[in-house]
Design a protein around this motif. Structure first.
Motif, PDB file in Angstrom:
ATOM      1  N   ALA A   1       0.827  -1.199   0.000  1.00  0.00           N
ATOM      2  CA  ALA A   1       0.000   0.000   0.000  1.00  0.00           C
ATOM      3  C   ALA A   1       0.870   1.260   0.000  1.00  0.00           C
ATOM      4  CB  ALA A   1      -0.932  -0.005   1.204  1.00  0.00           C
ATOM      5  N   SER A   2       1.962   1.226   0.728  1.00  0.00           N
ATOM      6  CA  SER A   2       2.873   2.368   0.783  1.00  0.00           C
ATOM      7  C   SER A   2       3.492   2.628  -0.590  1.00  0.00           C
ATOM      8  CB  SER A   2       3.977   2.118   1.812  1.00  0.00           C
ATOM      9  OG  SER A   2       3.436   1.973   3.113  1.00  0.00           O
ATOM     10  N   THR A   3       3.890   1.557  -1.258  1.00  0.00           N
ATOM     11  CA  THR A   3       4.455   1.679  -2.605  1.00  0.00           C
ATOM     12  C   THR A   3       3.425   2.263  -3.570  1.00  0.00           C
ATOM     13  OG1 THR A   3       5.937  -0.207  -2.243  1.00  0.00           O
ATOM     14  CG2 THR A   3       5.465   0.404  -4.528  1.00  0.00           C
ATOM     15  N   MET A   4       2.199   1.810  -3.442  1.00  0.00           N
ATOM     16  CA  MET A   4       1.112   2.288  -4.294  1.00  0.00           C
ATOM     17  C   MET A   4       0.853   3.780  -4.068  1.00  0.00           C
ATOM     18  SD  MET A   4      -2.801   0.886  -4.407  1.00  0.00           S
ATOM     19  CE  MET A   4      -3.921   1.303  -5.755  1.00  0.00           C
ATOM     20  N   LEU A   5       0.839   4.206  -2.813  1.00  0.00           N
ATOM     21  CA  LEU A   5       0.581   5.606  -2.493  1.00  0.00           C
ATOM     22  C   LEU A   5       1.715   6.500  -2.975  1.00  0.00           C
ATOM     23  CD1 LEU A   5      -1.204   7.732  -1.203  1.00  0.00           C
ATOM     24  CD2 LEU A   5      -0.157   7.210   1.011  1.00  0.00           C
ATOM     25  N   LEU A   6       2.943   6.053  -2.822  1.00  0.00           N
ATOM     26  CA  LEU A   6       4.082   6.833  -3.301  1.00  0.00           C
ATOM     27  C   LEU A   6       4.029   7.006  -4.820  1.00  0.00           C
ATOM     28  CD1 LEU A   6       6.850   5.299  -1.030  1.00  0.00           C
ATOM     29  CD2 LEU A   6       6.110   7.691  -1.023  1.00  0.00           C
ATOM     30  N   LYS A   7       3.616   5.963  -5.510  1.00  0.00           N
ATOM     31  CA  LYS A   7       3.448   6.040  -6.964  1.00  0.00           C
ATOM     32  C   LYS A   7       2.367   7.060  -7.321  1.00  0.00           C
ATOM     33  CE  LYS A   7       2.106   3.253 -10.979  1.00  0.00           C
ATOM     34  NZ  LYS A   7       1.614   1.922 -11.433  1.00  0.00           N
ATOM     35  N   TYR A   8       1.283   7.048  -6.547  1.00  0.00           N
ATOM     36  CA  TYR A   8       0.195   8.007  -6.774  1.00  0.00           C
ATOM     37  C   TYR A   8       0.677   9.449  -6.575  1.00  0.00           C
ATOM     38  CZ  TYR A   8      -3.622  11.027  -5.251  1.00  0.00           C
ATOM     39  OH  TYR A   8      -4.459  12.096  -5.079  1.00  0.00           O
ATOM     40  N   LEU A   9       1.434   9.691  -5.529  1.00  0.00           N
ATOM     41  CA  LEU A   9       1.913  11.040  -5.249  1.00  0.00           C
ATOM     42  C   LEU A   9       2.799  11.565  -6.370  1.00  0.00           C
ATOM     43  CD1 LEU A   9       2.695  10.681  -1.438  1.00  0.00           C
ATOM     44  CD2 LEU A   9       0.859  12.048  -2.464  1.00  0.00           C
ATOM     45  N   GLU A  10       3.633  10.698  -6.927  1.00  0.00           N
ATOM     46  CA  GLU A  10       4.498  11.100  -8.032  1.00  0.00           C
ATOM     47  C   GLU A  10       3.669  11.364  -9.283  1.00  0.00           C
ATOM     48  OE1 GLU A  10       7.779  12.116 -10.290  1.00  0.00           O
ATOM     49  OE2 GLU A  10       7.455  12.031  -8.112  1.00  0.00           O
ATOM     50  N   TRP A  11       2.677  10.509  -9.534  1.00  0.00           N
ATOM     51  CA  TRP A  11       1.781  10.726 -10.676  1.00  0.00           C
ATOM     52  C   TRP A  11       1.025  12.049 -10.539  1.00  0.00           C
ATOM     53  CZ3 TRP A  11      -3.635  10.991 -10.255  1.00  0.00           C
ATOM     54  CH2 TRP A  11      -4.334  11.082 -11.472  1.00  0.00           C
ATOM     55  N   LYS A  12       0.526  12.321  -9.350  1.00  0.00           N
ATOM     56  CA  LYS A  12      -0.223  13.556  -9.096  1.00  0.00           C
ATOM     57  C   LYS A  12       0.654  14.779  -9.340  1.00  0.00           C
ATOM     58  CE  LYS A  12      -4.156  15.266  -7.302  1.00  0.00           C
ATOM     59  NZ  LYS A  12      -5.512  14.957  -7.786  1.00  0.00           N
ATOM     60  N   ARG A  13       1.919  14.697  -8.919  1.00  0.00           N
ATOM     61  CA  ARG A  13       2.846  15.822  -9.066  1.00  0.00           C
ATOM     62  C   ARG A  13       3.121  16.115 -10.540  1.00  0.00           C
ATOM     63  NH1 ARG A  13       8.089  16.765 -10.044  1.00  0.00           N
ATOM     64  NH2 ARG A  13       8.524  14.550 -10.331  1.00  0.00           N
ATOM     65  N   THR A  14       3.241  15.069 -11.347  1.00  0.00           N
ATOM     66  CA  THR A  14       3.627  15.256 -12.740  1.00  0.00           C
ATOM     67  C   THR A  14       2.436  15.402 -13.689  1.00  0.00           C
ATOM     68  OG1 THR A  14       3.785  12.847 -13.035  1.00  0.00           O
ATOM     69  CG2 THR A  14       5.798  14.031 -12.423  1.00  0.00           C
ATOM     70  N   PHE A  15       1.361  14.649 -13.450  1.00  0.00           N
ATOM     71  CA  PHE A  15       0.250  14.644 -14.394  1.00  0.00           C
ATOM     72  C   PHE A  15      -0.817  15.681 -14.050  1.00  0.00           C
ATOM     73  CE2 PHE A  15      -3.534  12.885 -16.548  1.00  0.00           C
ATOM     74  CZ  PHE A  15      -2.993  12.691 -17.825  1.00  0.00           C
TER      75      PHE A  15
END
Length: 286
Positions: A99-113
């Motif tokens: 879940a932590s890995t998934m959330l970190l991926k989401y945060l990076e996606w949110k920052r860029t997209f």
């Protein structure tokens, strides 16, 4: 139980309203168990059915561990509320590391997209012009309803379709009342043909929904599905996670009205399906 949905098997595909079975390798109807989910807003949620105080306490401990894990790697995660974090935890079956890995991926996606925090209508004008997605009404559980017309979708260049999807999902999230974190989709495939078969877009949509809006989908009614769609379905099916598969319901024409009424009151159902409400384009919905 929530109803019937698709599950990959080896023999056949069967519509809800008919004894007739269409031979189509890899698809069959099964019964789905209820599974609640959450969303991107920070609304307060009531205690869910089947969740005991003991399991809530265990989940709270895992949330605390997850928050500590994520904040060590991304300081912006401090702005993530517990309900959002809980969705990611549940999407990974309470596995804190995943879940932590998934959330970190989401945060990076949110920052860029989505660097501004939202997608403006002006960024998706070509997709809006296709007039393919509408939103109005709620189902019996209070979940906002969106209607998507598959025959109006045509492939577009670049990332505009992805931006349109985020624009639309955020619209749905914004309409959720307190205590509700899910939405319902009616996917109408009447008139669907090869020109609408955009595999790339479908897989992109699944990725965004499952990776960045976890535990958000309540139910999908697929209606007026033509035989041609089954070829597309077999291609995209492996990209659908198990929890999402349980929420997809194919409905035959003869039982369309009665099936929708099981989940949606007549005064909340679109006029085109025998209800009372007019369809409102997604960009105009408030």
């Amino acid at each position: 139980m929530e109803g019937d949905a698709l599950f990959m098997g080896k023999k056949h595909f069967q519509f809800q309203d008919s004894q007739e079975t269409i031979q189509e390798e890899g698809i069959m109807i099964v019964t789905v168990q209820k599974h609640d989910l959450t969303c991107q807003g920070s609304q307060e949620t009531t205690q869910e059915e089947g969740i005991t105080d003991e399991s809530n306490e265990e989940e709270k401990k895992k949330l605390a561990l997850m928050r500590a894990t994520v904040e060590k790697q991304n300081l912006t995660s401090k702005d993530i509320d517990d309900l959002t974090m809980r969705r990611f935890l549940r999407a990974r079956d309470q596995n804190v590391e995943k879940a932590s890995t998934m959330l970190l991926k989401y945060l990076e996606w949110k920052r860029t997209f989505v660097p501004k925090g939202f997608i403006a209508a002006s960024e998706v004008l070509n997709e809006i012009a296709q007039n393919k997605m509408f939103m109005q009404g709620t189902d019996k559980k209070g979940r906002p309803i969106a209607v998507v017309f598959g025959a109006r979708h045509f492939s577009s260049k670049g990332d505009e379709f992805k931006r349109f999807l985020v624009f639309s999902l955020d619209k749905l999230c914004a309409r959720m009342p307190i205590g509700q974190e899910k939405f319902t989709i009616i996917g109408d495939l009447k008139g669907y043909g090869y020109a609408n078969s955009d595999i790339r877009a479908y897989i992109a949509a699944l990725s965004i929904l499952q990776d960045y809006y976890p535990e958000r989908l309540g139910k999908v009614f697929v209606i007026h599905a033509p035989y041609i769609f089954m070829t597309v379905w077999k291609i995209i099916y492996p990209f659908i996670d198990q929890n999402t598969k349980k929420k997809i319901v194919f409905v035959g024409n003869k039982q369309l009205h009665s099936t929708l009424l099981e989940d949606i009151d007549e005064n909340q159902l679109p006029e085109i399906y025998g209800g009372k409400l007019k369809l409102i384009p997604i960009q105009d919905a408030t």
